[in-house]
Write a protein that holds these residues in place. Sequence first.
Motif, PDB file in Angstrom:
ATOM      1  N   LEU A  24       0.948  -1.241   0.153  1.00  0.00           N
ATOM      2  CA  LEU A  24      -0.049  -0.214   0.158  1.00  0.00           C
ATOM      3  C   LEU A  24       0.669   1.285  -0.039  1.00  0.00           C
ATOM      4  O   LEU A  24       1.530   1.057   0.529  1.00  0.00           O
ATOM      5  CB  LEU A  24      -0.999  -0.514   1.315  1.00  0.00           C
ATOM      6  N   PRO A  25       0.474   1.934  -1.051  1.00  0.00           N
ATOM      7  CA  PRO A  25       1.551   3.708  -1.112  1.00  0.00           C
ATOM      8  C   PRO A  25       1.617   4.296   0.762  1.00  0.00           C
ATOM      9  O   PRO A  25      -0.140   3.965   1.355  1.00  0.00           O
ATOM     10  CB  PRO A  25       0.658   4.313  -1.854  1.00  0.00           C
TER      11      PRO A  25
ATOM     12  N   ARG B 184      -2.881   5.959   2.865  1.00  0.00           N
ATOM     13  CA  ARG B 184      -4.120   7.023   2.858  1.00  0.00           C
ATOM     14  C   ARG B 184      -5.091   5.966   2.208  1.00  0.00           C
ATOM     15  O   ARG B 184      -6.083   6.546   1.312  1.00  0.00           O
ATOM     16  CB  ARG B 184      -3.711   8.490   1.694  1.00  0.00           C
ATOM     17  N   ALA B 185      -5.489   4.894   2.303  1.00  0.00           N
ATOM     18  CA  ALA B 185      -6.015   3.552   2.229  1.00  0.00           C
ATOM     19  C   ALA B 185      -7.106   3.310   2.433  1.00  0.00           C
ATOM     20  O   ALA B 185      -7.051   4.267   3.646  1.00  0.00           O
ATOM     21  CB  ALA B 185      -5.494   1.892   1.865  1.00  0.00           C
ATOM     22  N   THR B 186      -8.560   3.587   2.059  1.00  0.00           N
ATOM     23  CA  THR B 186      -9.853   3.314   3.012  1.00  0.00           C
ATOM     24  C   THR B 186     -10.101   1.484   2.391  1.00  0.00           C
ATOM     25  O   THR B 186      -9.969   1.084   1.444  1.00  0.00           O
ATOM     26  CB  THR B 186     -10.914   4.315   2.549  1.00  0.00           C
ATOM     27  N   PHE B 187     -11.000   0.971   3.526  1.00  0.00           N
ATOM     28  CA  PHE B 187     -11.376  -0.271   3.457  1.00  0.00           C
ATOM     29  C   PHE B 187     -12.480  -0.229   3.662  1.00  0.00           C
ATOM     30  O   PHE B 187     -13.474   0.173   4.041  1.00  0.00           O
ATOM     31  CB  PHE B 187     -10.053  -1.009   4.802  1.00  0.00           C
ATOM     32  N   ARG B 188     -13.416  -1.057   2.615  1.00  0.00           N
ATOM     33  CA  ARG B 188     -14.055  -1.582   3.080  1.00  0.00           C
ATOM     34  C   ARG B 188     -14.128  -3.524   3.001  1.00  0.00           C
ATOM     35  O   ARG B 188     -14.272  -4.182   1.864  1.00  0.00           O
ATOM     36  CB  ARG B 188     -15.474  -1.329   1.610  1.00  0.00           C
TER      37      ARG B 188
ATOM     38  N   ASN C 238     -12.506  -4.808  -0.048  1.00  0.00           N
ATOM     39  CA  ASN C 238     -11.785  -3.624  -1.176  1.00  0.00           C
ATOM     40  C   ASN C 238     -10.858  -2.622  -0.479  1.00  0.00           C
ATOM     41  O   ASN C 238     -11.487  -2.024   1.188  1.00  0.00           O
ATOM     42  CB  ASN C 238     -13.435  -3.100  -1.474  1.00  0.00           C
ATOM     43  N   ILE C 239     -10.094  -2.429  -0.631  1.00  0.00           N
ATOM     44  CA  ILE C 239      -9.781  -1.052  -0.716  1.00  0.00           C
ATOM     45  C   ILE C 239      -9.187   0.035  -2.194  1.00  0.00           C
ATOM     46  O   ILE C 239      -9.431  -0.371  -3.067  1.00  0.00           O
ATOM     47  CB  ILE C 239      -7.699  -1.946   0.037  1.00  0.00           C
TER      48      ILE C 239
ATOM     49  N   ASP D   9      -5.723   6.176  -8.716  1.00  0.00           N
ATOM     50  CA  ASP D   9      -6.376   5.707  -8.394  1.00  0.00           C
ATOM     51  C   ASP D   9      -6.011   3.986  -8.228  1.00  0.00           C
ATOM     52  O   ASP D   9      -5.664   3.581  -9.241  1.00  0.00           O
ATOM     53  CB  ASP D   9      -7.469   5.796  -7.937  1.00  0.00           C
ATOM     54  N   MET D  10      -6.212   3.267  -6.988  1.00  0.00           N
ATOM     55  CA  MET D  10      -5.995   1.687  -6.446  1.00  0.00           C
ATOM     56  C   MET D  10      -7.139   1.339  -6.178  1.00  0.00           C
ATOM     57  O   MET D  10      -7.808   2.033  -5.414  1.00  0.00           O
ATOM     58  CB  MET D  10      -5.074   1.566  -6.178  1.00  0.00           C
TER      59      MET D  10
END
Length: 300
Positions: free
Chosen positions: A171-172, A188-192, A254-255, A264-265
């Motif tokens: 993850l960056p 700065r990743a968000t998760f679901r 999901n990231i 965007d990744m």
Amino acid sequence: MTRRYFGMFLSLVLSFLVVFVSIFFVVKGWRAAKTEEERALKAAQLKADYLERVSWIRSIPEEAKYQVEVKNFLQWYFGQMEAHVGAFHLNPRFDDYLKELESPGNADRQEERRRVYESVRTVFDLMRQGRYSPRWSASSQGVRLDILSTQVILDEKREKKVRYQLVLWGLPRVQTVDDRGLLRIQSRATFRAQWRMFDMKGKRIAEMHLEGNMPGRIDWPERYISMFPSDVTLGHYDVDLMPFNAETVEAQFNISSPSLSGGDMSPVFVWKQSVPPEWRLRPGETWQGALPVAGLSSTQ
């Protein structure tokens, strides 16, 4: 005359001692600076070699091959790392953070910070001792997700949960310096995450969604153990026990993260597995905190 010559001799001796001591400390400081410079160069080279090799580890498509390759990779890294520690007489116990906690001015949230250190140390020791063996692993868009373990735990309310212990590679991360001059490294990743449950006939009976940050998330494990492998994020999800008639479960993660190049990744990971008995409620127990599928009952 004798006294005069003796005084001159004593003055010369003292001058020589002053010069000798000055040279000694100058040489000692020069050697220390040279050693530190060499240590920094060797550490930078080790990190560069690591980052070059880890890109392949993140992208291996076959899970079985990854399980073999990651052990070889970690064996190489920790062999190099321990040689580095020995060459420069660094702390072989890797507990500098605990010493930092015990120093004056670090009493704030000490127990919480110690727990974070222990969670990082657990993964570090598994990797270092050749016991890193994820239950499941997959790669997506250059990011690798390892489900390191799944086990039933008791949460703070003494309720049973299934803990999914996650390790993410790639993850960056961004570096910032706050107003106090302290370095911070964050993703700065968000998760679901969501879980879909199916009965023995393959019929979907229930599902659960978790939005927002991943609990127990640690973006910068190197803050707690400086030699922890770079490029890694740790975290976990604590999931309610599932309906008693759930036979299989599909976990999807999901990231979303902005890449360092500006795009965007959005890696996606899906793991489907059978539900062991210890993950299920007993017949008649109510399923808490989840979303039953419309028209179905989790206790039917």
